[in-house]
Design an enzyme around this catalytic site. Sequence first.
Site, short mmCIF file in Angstrom:
data_model
loop_
_atom_site.label_atom_id
_atom_site.label_comp_id
_atom_site.label_asym_id
_atom_site.label_seq_id
_atom_site.Cartn_x
_atom_site.Cartn_y
_atom_site.Cartn_z
CE1 TYR A 46 41.76 106.68 -16.33
CE2 TYR A 46 40.12 107.96 -15.15
CZ TYR A 46 40.47 107.17 -16.23
OH TYR A 46 39.53 106.89 -17.19
N GLY A 95 35.33 113.86 -27.94
CA GLY A 95 36.36 113.57 -28.92
C GLY A 95 37.75 113.93 -28.46
#
Length: 364
Positions: free
Chosen positions: A117, A265
């Site tokens: 990341y 989501g």
Amino acid sequence: MDAQTHSDAAADPELTGQHGVQREPHATGPTTAAGARTAGGTRPDLTGGTRPDLAGGTLPDFSLGGTLTVGRLGFGTGGLVGPGYWGPRHADPARSLAVLRRAVDRGVTLIDTADNYGPDVAEELVARALHPYPDGLVIATKGGVVRTGPDVWHVAGRPEDLRAMCDASLRRLKTDTIDLYQLHRLDPDVPMAEQLGTLVELQQAGKIRHIGLDSIGAAELTRARELAPIASVQNRYNVLDRASEDVLELCERTGTAFLPWFPLGHGTLVGRPGGSGGPKGRSGASASASASASATDALTTIAAAHGATTGQIALAWLLHHSPALLPTPGTGSPDHLDENLAAERIALTEAELTWLDGLGTVAG
């Protein structure tokens, strides 16, 4: 790709504050065993009951690997880096540091990050914000993937790669032992036994405490459990995306933590009652218009009944759905952090759960 974050529409305000709690050795406790599903379809929780009763506003903790006690809602650091997981999200790192400190101050006990990341950025932020780590805070990171640009990544599971990645994470996180080290992807070009064998060696050397796997199938997890003690799994999973239901069932039976990525989501489940920010589809698949409409109707209706957002309902459903699920939603906004953590206090009714339970079938 995996993340535990959702897109924030507005710039998040800066927070100030200091985090100076000292970390003590992890307390050990009794291992809680996951119960299998019953014939009637209910899911025993890890402390002996059925689906968690949130009416009192509390949830049972989870015993990660039998030694680390963590709460059911953690914090993922994918939202602290830029688009495509490249570079920092905020030009001023103080904003990200403040969100991390606020998460821990609000009671979060599991921080989930990854070496790629940024790359490196998220792990360095975790150390800058939280080291020396407070007593009971579990730091999870991942290795086995190399990023060479935004949304460009390469699997690297050779033993020498994994050893080097783990050592680099230890340095960035400023710790001698990583609580949970997760293999970000199985390398198809390296035997599973070699990859997991390397992690077991790192565990025996005291560099990692527990081993986890990311994006793995049920058959692979069964095989992996024969090769190494697996404490956690991290797969894509949310109220609309149940592709890993068989993996979740295996985790329930074996007492393995399941950390769902894209629990919201990737932003499609985030919205407010009566607003236009409801789900437009689901990550990783093309949801039909009727499925999207059904999901929007269910989430917005239930959210309105609880004075909540659709994102909060999506998180609350995960906490009700299975005692093995440990969502780690991420954000770069303190307001969204508070919103996500408040989902733990939402007690869904059986009728609401039945409605939401059906969405995965509709969307899938």
